[in-house]
Design a protein around this motif. Structure first.
Motif, short mmCIF file in Angstrom:
data_model
loop_
_atom_site.label_atom_id
_atom_site.label_comp_id
_atom_site.label_asym_id
_atom_site.label_seq_id
_atom_site.Cartn_x
_atom_site.Cartn_y
_atom_site.Cartn_z
N GLN A 45 0.82 -1.22 0.00
CA GLN A 45 0.00 0.00 0.00
C GLN A 45 0.85 1.27 0.00
O GLN A 45 0.33 2.37 -0.15
CB GLN A 45 -0.92 0.00 1.22
CG GLN A 45 -1.90 -1.16 1.26
CD GLN A 45 -2.74 -1.16 2.52
OE1 GLN A 45 -3.06 -0.11 3.07
NE2 GLN A 45 -3.08 -2.35 2.99
N PHE A 46 2.17 1.11 0.19
CA PHE A 46 3.07 2.26 0.28
C PHE A 46 4.13 2.17 -0.82
O PHE A 46 5.22 1.65 -0.60
CB PHE A 46 3.74 2.32 1.65
CG PHE A 46 2.79 2.56 2.79
CD1 PHE A 46 2.58 3.85 3.27
CD2 PHE A 46 2.09 1.51 3.36
CE1 PHE A 46 1.71 4.07 4.32
CE2 PHE A 46 1.21 1.73 4.41
CZ PHE A 46 1.02 3.01 4.89
N THR A 47 3.77 2.65 -2.00
CA THR A 47 4.70 2.61 -3.13
C THR A 47 4.92 4.02 -3.65
O THR A 47 4.08 4.91 -3.45
CB THR A 47 4.15 1.74 -4.28
OG1 THR A 47 2.96 2.37 -4.80
CG2 THR A 47 3.81 0.34 -3.80
N TRP A 48 6.04 4.22 -4.35
CA TRP A 48 6.30 5.53 -4.92
C TRP A 48 5.29 5.86 -6.01
O TRP A 48 4.91 7.02 -6.20
CB TRP A 48 7.72 5.57 -5.47
CG TRP A 48 8.74 5.76 -4.40
CD1 TRP A 48 9.70 4.88 -4.01
CD2 TRP A 48 8.89 6.90 -3.54
NE1 TRP A 48 10.42 5.39 -2.96
CE2 TRP A 48 9.95 6.63 -2.66
CE3 TRP A 48 8.21 8.13 -3.43
CZ2 TRP A 48 10.36 7.55 -1.68
CZ3 TRP A 48 8.62 9.04 -2.46
CH2 TRP A 48 9.68 8.74 -1.60
N GLU A 49 4.84 4.83 -6.73
CA GLU A 49 3.83 5.08 -7.78
C GLU A 49 2.54 5.61 -7.18
O GLU A 49 1.95 6.58 -7.67
CB GLU A 49 3.56 3.79 -8.56
CG GLU A 49 2.55 3.98 -9.68
CD GLU A 49 2.26 2.69 -10.42
OE1 GLU A 49 1.34 2.71 -11.26
OE2 GLU A 49 2.93 1.68 -10.16
#
Length: 208
Positions: free
Chosen positions: A189-193
């Motif tokens: 749930q925590f991506t750069w995208e």
């Protein structure tokens, strides 16, 4: 979370960790700074009680670039605490970790712990989860929001609580599997995208 962090085969990771860093025992991992808010003194006390009560053979690995700066007051204080508590044989202190070994260090750990008194974000929690490592962290500041239901939360001021939760995670296989599964999902749930998309949505909202 960086997209180059993912679970490795634990045994293969451990072989690399032993070869590169000389860590032979099962280990609990901390990665981060050494200042007061990181609460390392209480971590050492809790780890010591865990060893004493359960006659465990685990090591505690303290890793982070700052630990290579042994001239700093906060690092000296930690080293003094290790000596006073009689934990020298059970503590491994690593300085800067080359990027190619981060997966190995996280994946080889039996658990990752971040017992901070305050965190602005707490990225190592998510990094550990992304590598399939069970996480223990504090129930204060931003950490419960970051961890969600994918970590066990401790009272960072309660040394007995720290010791007990370490023992629980290391001995309850069902709980470990649950934390690993939830952690992997949480990290996704925590991506750069996703960050870029949500930031762009804010800009568009402001323009409109």
């Amino acid at each position: 979370v960086r997209d180059d962090l993912f679970p490795l085969n634990r045994q293969e990771a451990r072989k690399t960790i032993e070869k590169e860093f000389g860590i032979k025992n099962d280990y609990i991992l901390y990665i981060g700074g050494a200042d007061f808010r990181k609460n390392i003194h209480n971590l050492l006390l809790g780890f010591g009680r865990f060893l004493e009560r359960h006659h465990a053979r685990h090591s505690l690995v303290l890793a982070g670039e700052v630990f290579g700066r042994t001239y700093l007051h906060e690092v000296k204080s930690i080293l003094e605490s290790v000596e006073k508590l009689g934990l020298k044989e059970n503590i491994t202190i690593l300085g800067f970790i080359p990027e190619q070994y981060m997966n190995h260090l996280y994946s080889g750990a039996d658990l990752f712990i971040l017992p901070s008194l305050y965190e602005g974000f707490g990225l190592p929690v998510l990094e550990a989860m992304a590598c399939g490592t069970p996480v223990v962290t504090s129930h204060v500041s931003s950490l419960p929001e970051i961890a969600g239901n994918a970590a066990l939360l401790i009272d960072p001021h309660d040394v007995d609580n720290i010791a007990n939760v370490i023992y629980t995670v290391l001995t309850d296989n069902g709980l470990r599997k649950d934390l690993i599964h939830k952690g992997l999902e949480r990290a996704k749930q925590f991506t750069w995208e996703k960050t870029a998309r949500e930031t762009l949505a804010v800009y568009k909202g402001l323009v409109q």
